[in-house]
Scaffold this motif. Structure first.
Motif, PDB file in Angstrom:
ATOM      1  N   VAL A  60       4.124  -5.659   7.655  1.00 34.50           N
ATOM      2  CA  VAL A  60       4.590  -6.707   8.576  1.00 34.50           C
ATOM      3  C   VAL A  60       5.879  -7.371   8.074  1.00 34.50           C
ATOM      4  O   VAL A  60       6.822  -7.563   8.858  1.00 34.50           O
ATOM      5  N   VAL A  61       5.949  -7.688   6.785  1.00 32.84           N
ATOM      6  CA  VAL A  61       7.199  -8.322   6.320  1.00 32.84           C
ATOM      7  C   VAL A  61       8.366  -7.330   6.375  1.00 32.84           C
ATOM      8  O   VAL A  61       9.509  -7.726   6.619  1.00 32.84           O
ATOM      9  N   GLN A  62       8.062  -6.044   6.207  1.00 31.91           N
ATOM     10  CA  GLN A  62       9.114  -5.019   6.376  1.00 31.91           C
ATOM     11  C   GLN A  62       9.618  -5.023   7.816  1.00 31.91           C
ATOM     12  O   GLN A  62      10.827  -4.960   8.053  1.00 31.91           O
ATOM     13  N   ALA A  63       8.677  -5.091   8.747  1.00 29.52           N
ATOM     14  CA  ALA A  63       9.073  -5.122  10.169  1.00 29.52           C
ATOM     15  C   ALA A  63       9.967  -6.333  10.432  1.00 29.52           C
ATOM     16  O   ALA A  63      10.992  -6.231  11.120  1.00 29.52           O
ATOM     17  N   ALA A  64       9.585  -7.477   9.842  1.00 29.85           N
ATOM     18  CA  ALA A  64      10.391  -8.689  10.034  1.00 29.85           C
ATOM     19  C   ALA A  64      11.773  -8.515   9.406  1.00 29.85           C
ATOM     20  O   ALA A  64      12.783  -8.963   9.957  1.00 29.85           O
ATOM     21  N   GLU A 104      13.472  -5.742   9.045  1.00 34.43           N
ATOM     22  CA  GLU A 104      14.310  -4.877   9.902  1.00 34.43           C
ATOM     23  C   GLU A 104      14.848  -5.670  11.086  1.00 34.43           C
ATOM     24  O   GLU A 104      16.016  -5.558  11.450  1.00 34.43           O
ATOM     25  N   ARG A 105      13.971  -6.488  11.656  1.00 36.91           N
ATOM     26  CA  ARG A 105      14.348  -7.298  12.811  1.00 36.91           C
ATOM     27  C   ARG A 105      15.447  -8.309  12.470  1.00 36.91           C
ATOM     28  O   ARG A 105      16.355  -8.576  13.246  1.00 36.91           O
ATOM     29  N   GLU A 106      15.352  -8.856  11.261  1.00 36.36           N
ATOM     30  CA  GLU A 106      16.262  -9.941  10.876  1.00 36.36           C
ATOM     31  C   GLU A 106      17.482  -9.465  10.100  1.00 36.36           C
ATOM     32  O   GLU A 106      18.390 -10.235   9.846  1.00 36.36           O
ATOM     33  N   GLY A 107      17.430  -8.203   9.638  1.00 35.81           N
ATOM     34  CA  GLY A 107      18.577  -7.674   8.907  1.00 35.81           C
ATOM     35  C   GLY A 107      18.678  -8.081   7.456  1.00 35.81           C
ATOM     36  O   GLY A 107      19.772  -8.204   6.916  1.00 35.81           O
ATOM     37  N   PHE A 108      17.537  -8.305   6.807  1.00 37.57           N
ATOM     38  CA  PHE A 108      17.573  -8.439   5.346  1.00 37.57           C
ATOM     39  C   PHE A 108      16.721  -7.315   4.774  1.00 37.57           C
ATOM     40  O   PHE A 108      16.027  -6.615   5.514  1.00 37.57           O
ATOM     41  N   SER A 109      16.798  -7.095   3.466  1.00 37.07           N
ATOM     42  CA  SER A 109      15.952  -6.024   2.934  1.00 37.07           C
ATOM     43  C   SER A 109      15.141  -6.466   1.730  1.00 37.07           C
ATOM     44  O   SER A 109      15.447  -7.479   1.082  1.00 37.07           O
ATOM     45  N   LEU A 110      14.070  -5.718   1.495  1.00 34.89           N
ATOM     46  CA  LEU A 110      13.133  -6.042   0.430  1.00 34.89           C
ATOM     47  C   LEU A 110      13.111  -4.907  -0.576  1.00 34.89           C
ATOM     48  O   LEU A 110      12.947  -3.746  -0.208  1.00 34.89           O
ATOM     49  N   GLU A 111      13.325  -5.262  -1.823  1.00 37.61           N
ATOM     50  CA  GLU A 111      13.253  -4.275  -2.908  1.00 37.61           C
ATOM     51  C   GLU A 111      11.897  -4.513  -3.594  1.00 37.61           C
ATOM     52  O   GLU A 111      11.685  -5.559  -4.204  1.00 37.61           O
ATOM     53  N   LEU A 112      10.989  -3.552  -3.419  1.00 38.39           N
ATOM     54  CA  LEU A 112       9.605  -3.785  -3.862  1.00 38.39           C
ATOM     55  C   LEU A 112       9.317  -3.094  -5.192  1.00 38.39           C
ATOM     56  O   LEU A 112       9.632  -1.922  -5.370  1.00 38.39           O
ATOM     57  N   THR A 113       8.727  -3.817  -6.125  1.00 33.87           N
ATOM     58  CA  THR A 113       8.323  -3.227  -7.402  1.00 33.87           C
ATOM     59  C   THR A 113       6.812  -3.400  -7.563  1.00 33.87           C
ATOM     60  O   THR A 113       6.311  -4.525  -7.463  1.00 33.87           O
ATOM     61  N   HIS A 114       6.103  -2.284  -7.769  1.00 33.17           N
ATOM     62  CA  HIS A 114       4.640  -2.331  -7.882  1.00 33.17           C
ATOM     63  C   HIS A 114       4.173  -2.631  -9.299  1.00 33.17           C
ATOM     64  O   HIS A 114       4.704  -2.071 -10.255  1.00 33.17           O
ATOM     65  N   TYR A 115       3.169  -3.464  -9.411  1.00 27.42           N
ATOM     66  CA  TYR A 115       2.510  -3.743 -10.701  1.00 27.42           C
ATOM     67  C   TYR A 115       1.018  -3.531 -10.497  1.00 27.42           C
ATOM     68  O   TYR A 115       0.432  -4.130  -9.595  1.00 27.42           O
ATOM     69  N   ASP A 116       0.415  -2.677 -11.332  1.00 23.94           N
ATOM     70  CA  ASP A 116      -0.994  -2.332 -11.091  1.00 23.94           C
ATOM     71  C   ASP A 116      -1.960  -3.149 -11.952  1.00 23.94           C
ATOM     72  O   ASP A 116      -3.018  -2.662 -12.339  1.00 23.94           O
ATOM     73  N   PHE A 117      -1.612  -4.409 -12.239  1.00 25.21           N
ATOM     74  CA  PHE A 117      -2.528  -5.223 -13.043  1.00 25.21           C
ATOM     75  C   PHE A 117      -3.780  -5.537 -12.241  1.00 25.21           C
ATOM     76  O   PHE A 117      -3.731  -5.742 -11.036  1.00 25.21           O
ATOM     77  N   GLY A 118      -4.914  -5.575 -12.941  1.00 28.60           N
ATOM     78  CA  GLY A 118      -6.193  -5.817 -12.277  1.00 28.60           C
ATOM     79  C   GLY A 118      -7.300  -5.148 -13.061  1.00 28.60           C
ATOM     80  O   GLY A 118      -7.087  -4.664 -14.193  1.00 28.60           O
ATOM     81  N   GLY A 119      -8.475  -5.103 -12.459  1.00 31.08           N
ATOM     82  CA  GLY A 119      -9.669  -4.618 -13.153  1.00 31.08           C
ATOM     83  C   GLY A 119      -9.572  -3.173 -13.615  1.00 31.08           C
ATOM     84  O   GLY A 119      -9.994  -2.841 -14.727  1.00 31.08           O
ATOM     85  N   GLU A 120      -9.034  -2.292 -12.776  1.00 33.91           N
ATOM     86  CA  GLU A 120      -8.985  -0.875 -13.144  1.00 33.91           C
ATOM     87  C   GLU A 120      -8.092  -0.660 -14.366  1.00 33.91           C
ATOM     88  O   GLU A 120      -8.471   0.027 -15.308  1.00 33.91           O
TER      89      GLU A 120
END
Ligand code: IPM
Ligand code: MN
Length: 355
Positions: free
Chosen positions: A26-30, A32-48
């Protein structure tokens, strides 16, 4: 040039990854609509990861988070890990280390959403809780004496600093000023019993009130606040409170706004990196079934956009969520939505693109 935001994604445990996927959609869709971009970095912290490597949340990750524009979190909490390890080691560690001293939790009933409160609707249930997020009983101050013996003593102290209370109260006054025309700020405390901690809070509140003469101020004890949240939620505009009371009253808030499936929050450091999350937890029993409600995670994404200054994108997301809830969702409960997790994400993203 189009703006780019660096976002740390921390899907976490249980259904966290599933709901965060839809939030990102959804934020990606927003964007594209608004003309900004998101650079996403994944972090797998958690129980596993903790079970595999023993690593919880290393300082090197916190260092990277400091360089980010925001953190977008799924959920923390794993059934095979003793309660407290991940919550304290990841969630609370991030809040404290990044000095996210505000926990902002809107309590807003959207049209078409069922509330357990009789005769109350979206007109009545629309307020925000500003919860102090780095002090109080959450500091971990205290300890045991003679642990495990009949003479055992356990002390857990609430730490309240003038600086901590003041910056939280100031944020609440400022937030209240720009929120709407009501401009009423209620301090929620317990001045009749916690005569040190809330004396400090109350004095600071009264001092600041002199600077914010356009804001009406009010006070309610925490027990009474719970009562009024059920009986007359329309009395509230912005509530400001300490960490522990804020934790408790926002679960009540989540219930009156339609449940954990819609409740979102932001851990905010106005001068640093903030972290946005659905507040419902990891709901492990629903993992991998495509039945969990992603709306809370999507609303956390909306709060993140607003925080980044992408107000128009945030408004699009909110409008799309409201459309999806009123047109397409049978219920907000897991497994009863009339659609799967991914389909709800697709619907909201679709409305964002059309809107
Ligand atoms: C919340 C949660 C956390 C808290 C837990 C998981 C440590 O209940 O975000 O409200 O107590 O703050
Ligand atoms: Mn809580």
């Amino acid at each position: 040039m189009a703006k780019t935001y660096n976002i740390a994604l921390m899907p976490g445990d249980g259904t966290g990854p599933e709901v965060l996927d839809e939030g990102v959609k959804v934020v990606q869709a927003a964007s594209e609509r608004e003309g900004f971009s998101l650079e996403l970095t994944h972090y797998d912290f958690g129980g596993e990861r903790y079970k595999r490597t023993g690593e919880i949340l290393p300082d090197s990750a916190l260092e990277e988070f400091r360089q980010m524009d925001a953190i977008y979190l799924g959920a923390i909490g794993h059934p095979d890990v003793k309660p407290g390890i991940l919550e304290k080691g990841i969630l609370l560690k991030a809040r404290f280390a990044l000095d996210q001293y505000i926990n902002l939790r809107p309590v807003k009933l959207y049209p078409g959403v069922e509330t357990p409160l009789k005769d109350k609707g979206p007109e009545e249930i629309d307020f925000v809780v500003v919860r102090e997020n780095t002090e109080g009983l959450y500091c971990g101050a205290g300890g045991f004496l003679k642990k495990g013996t009949p003479d055992e003593v356990a002390v857990q102290e609430s730490i309240n600093t003038r600086k901590g209370a003041e910056r939280c109260l100031r944020y609440a006054f400022e937030y209240c000023r720009k929120r709407n025309q009501e401009k009423t700020l209620t301090l929620c405390g317990k001045t009749n019993v916690l005569t040190f901690a809330f004396d400090l809070w109350e004095r600071t509140f009264e001092e600041l009130a002199k600077e914010y003469t356009d804001i009406k101020t009010d006070y309610a004890h925490v027990d009474a606040t719970c009562m009024w949240m059920v009986k007359n939620p329309e009395w509230f505009d912005v509530i400001v409170t300490d960490n522990m009371f804020g934790d408790i009253i926002t679960d009540l808030g989540a219930m009156i706004q339609g449940g954990m499936g819609v409740a979102a929050g932001g851990n905010i450091n106005p001068e640093g990196t903030s972290m946005f999350e659905p507040i419902g937890g990891s709901a492990p029993k629903y993992t991998g079934q495509n039945v969990i409600n992603p709306v809370a995670a999507i609303c956390a994404g909306q709060m993140m956009l607003e925080h980044l200054g992408e107000e128009s994108g945030a408004r699009r997301v909110e409008a799309a969520v409201m459309k999806t809830i009123s047109r397409d969702m049978k219920s907000l409960s897991a497994g009863k939505m009339g659609h799967g997790t991914r389909e709800i994400g697709d619907l909201v993203a679709g409305y964002v693109r059309q809107g």
